[in-house]
Design an enzyme around this catalytic site. Structure first.
Site, mmCIF file in Angstrom:
data_model
loop_
_atom_site.group_PDB
_atom_site.id
_atom_site.type_symbol
_atom_site.label_atom_id
_atom_site.label_comp_id
_atom_site.label_asym_id
_atom_site.label_seq_id
_atom_site.Cartn_x
_atom_site.Cartn_y
_atom_site.Cartn_z
ATOM 1 N N GLU A 107 13.057 -2.957 -0.972
ATOM 2 C CA GLU A 107 11.912 -3.695 -1.509
ATOM 3 C C GLU A 107 12.325 -4.739 -2.540
ATOM 4 O OE1 GLU A 107 8.909 -1.355 -3.495
ATOM 5 O OE2 GLU A 107 7.568 -3.085 -3.561
ATOM 6 N N ASP A 154 12.813 2.216 -0.340
ATOM 7 C CA ASP A 154 11.886 1.976 -1.453
ATOM 8 C C ASP A 154 12.405 2.789 -2.634
ATOM 9 O OD1 ASP A 154 9.802 1.523 -3.186
ATOM 10 O OD2 ASP A 154 8.263 1.750 -1.650
ATOM 11 N N ILE A 158 11.456 3.153 -5.805
ATOM 12 C CA ILE A 158 10.371 3.948 -6.400
ATOM 13 C C ILE A 158 9.108 3.616 -5.611
ATOM 14 C CG2 ILE A 158 9.024 4.556 -8.440
ATOM 15 C CD1 ILE A 158 11.166 3.349 -10.212
ATOM 16 N N ASP A 159 8.585 4.577 -4.886
ATOM 17 C CA ASP A 159 7.280 4.353 -4.269
ATOM 18 C C ASP A 159 6.253 5.012 -5.190
ATOM 19 O OD1 ASP A 159 5.623 3.352 -2.055
ATOM 20 O OD2 ASP A 159 5.092 5.458 -1.888
ATOM 21 N N THR A 209 5.336 2.851 -8.251
ATOM 22 C CA THR A 209 5.795 2.271 -9.521
ATOM 23 C C THR A 209 4.699 2.283 -10.581
ATOM 24 O OG1 THR A 209 7.453 0.897 -8.436
ATOM 25 C CG2 THR A 209 6.699 0.158 -10.590
ATOM 26 N N ASP A 232 7.387 1.262 2.460
ATOM 27 C CA ASP A 232 6.387 2.244 2.025
ATOM 28 C C ASP A 232 6.299 3.413 3.004
ATOM 29 O OD1 ASP A 232 5.439 0.651 -0.158
ATOM 30 O OD2 ASP A 232 4.270 -0.552 1.263
HETATM 31 C C1 IPD Z 1 2.837 1.112 -3.376
HETATM 32 C C2 IPD Z 1 2.398 2.541 -3.304
HETATM 33 C C3 IPD Z 1 0.888 2.611 -3.266
HETATM 34 C C4 IPD Z 1 0.345 1.888 -2.097
HETATM 35 C C5 IPD Z 1 0.839 0.480 -2.069
HETATM 36 C C6 IPD Z 1 2.340 0.397 -2.181
HETATM 37 P P1 IPD Z 1 5.097 0.619 -4.740
HETATM 38 O O1 IPD Z 1 4.249 1.007 -3.396
HETATM 39 O O2 IPD Z 1 2.888 3.160 -2.148
HETATM 40 O O3 IPD Z 1 0.463 3.937 -3.121
HETATM 41 O O4 IPD Z 1 -1.050 1.915 -2.169
HETATM 42 O O5 IPD Z 1 0.428 -0.061 -0.845
HETATM 43 O O6 IPD Z 1 2.719 -0.942 -2.278
HETATM 44 O O7 IPD Z 1 4.767 -0.783 -5.082
HETATM 45 O O8 IPD Z 1 4.742 1.587 -5.783
HETATM 46 O O9 IPD Z 1 6.500 0.758 -4.233
HETATM 47 CA CA CA Z 2 6.192 1.246 -2.007
HETATM 48 CA CA CA Z 3 8.586 0.367 -4.744
#
Ligand code: IPD
Ligand code: CA
Ligand code: CA
Length: 294
Positions: free
Chosen positions: A84, A111, A113-114, A116, A239
């Site tokens: 990402e 990813d 940190i999913d 963030t 994601d």
């Molecule tokens: C997000 C998270 C969030 C989801 C968003 C993503 P990130 O990823 O997964 O739950 O609703 O669509 O972008 O930005 O924290 O890596």
């Molecule tokens: Ca994510």
């Molecule tokens: Ca992320």
């Protein structure tokens, strides 16, 4: 007397799990990354934003992605990595980067940190997500939740596990008894109205809806039956790639919001135990919440 037919000898050799090395590398990278992330919760020094004030990034996201890249490339220097933090934000840039990345036989999708936003706020629901696509096929999926120390692992054709225990989706078939997860990407122009439409339609028909803020963890929760289904319009490959394999290998189903088969480029995702899948897809269609309208 037993005689060994040399013709059969090949069949009798022990079965070698060819992707084992890849999986071990993914688990090791996810575990190291997760520990580092957890140790930095509450100590973010550089809080930045990408496409909007809701689209956050920290020095930890960037540092962790670098660490994961180094670990993977140490083992597999000729593999490609789509992470990402290595892609310019925006759907068009992501699509372009994915098309380039698809050309490689071995592609890791990362990813760091999913979740963030959760990480920044100290809301303990985030994870590391690492997938390997080999010759166009999702082959390994690893998701690690450092807060609960839960490591979710899937290998194509070999099942999914959480700390070695086989994962299985729930058996629920009734929408009214189902717990559903969904999410809201930062994009408020395109994705938010679609996801709100789906929420409006589905919430009155189910037991409850959770929007925890980590797509990957929600998919892992579908895989082990903590929720019965999940949908979200507006995702990126990192994601969901690992989580999709987890759901598939746990006996669940993953499609786009129109019910078509998932591909790593799919942005509008429905994942479920199978039993309530058609309900979710039909409801999103009725609500004009598929993300394909207009
Ligand atoms: C997000 C998270 C969030 C989801 C968003 C993503 P990130 O990823 O997964 O739950 O609703 O669509 O972008 O930005 O924290 O890596
Ligand atoms: Ca994510
Ligand atoms: Ca992320």
């Amino acid at each position: 007397m037993n005689s060994v037919n040399p013709e059969n000898r090949k069949e009798r050799e022990p079965y070698v799990v060819t992707s084992k090395g890849y999986t071990a590398v993914a688990i090791n990278a996810a575990a190291k990354a997760g520990e580092w992330i957890k140790s930095r919760q509450g100590q973010v020094k550089e809080l930045g934003s990408k496409t909007s004030a809701q689209d956050l990034v920290t020095e930890v996201d960037k540092g962790v992605e670098q660490m994961i890249r180094r670990l993977i490339l140490t083992h597999y220097p000729d593999h490609a990595i789509l992470g990402e933090e290595g892609v310019e934000p925006g759907a068009d840039n992501v699509a372009f980067a994915l098309e380039e990345a698809r050309k490689h036989d071995y592609l890791w999708i990362v990813d760091p940190i999913d979740g963030t936003t959760n990480f920044v706020h100290g809301f303990p629901f985030y994870c590391v997500s690492i997938a390997l696509v080999a010759s166009g096929e999702l082959t390994v999926g690893v998701i690690y939740d450092p807060i609960r120390d839960e490591m979710f692992v899937a290998e194509k054709g070999k099942g999914a596990y959480m700390h070695g225990i086989p994962a299985a989706v729930s058996a629920e078939r009734e929408p009214g008894s189902s717990l559903i997860a969904m999410g809201f990407p930062p994009d408020r122009v395109f994705a938010q109205p679609a996801n709100m439409a789906g929420l409006q339609q589905i919430l009155p028909q189910v037991r409850g809806i959770r929007a925890g803020g980590s797509a990957a963890l929600h998919l892992a929760y579908v895989a082990i039956g903590r929720v019965d289904g999940y949908w979200e319009v507006g995702l990126s490959p990192w994601d969901c790639a690992a989580g999709v394999l987890l759901v598939q290998e746990s006996g669940g189903r993953v499609t786009d919001t129109l019910g078509k088969p998932y591909d790593i480029g799919t942005r509008h995702v429905v994942a479920s135990n199978g039993g309530i899948h058609d309900f979710l897809v039909t409801s999103l269609g009725e609500a004009k919440g598929t993300g394909f309208e207009s």
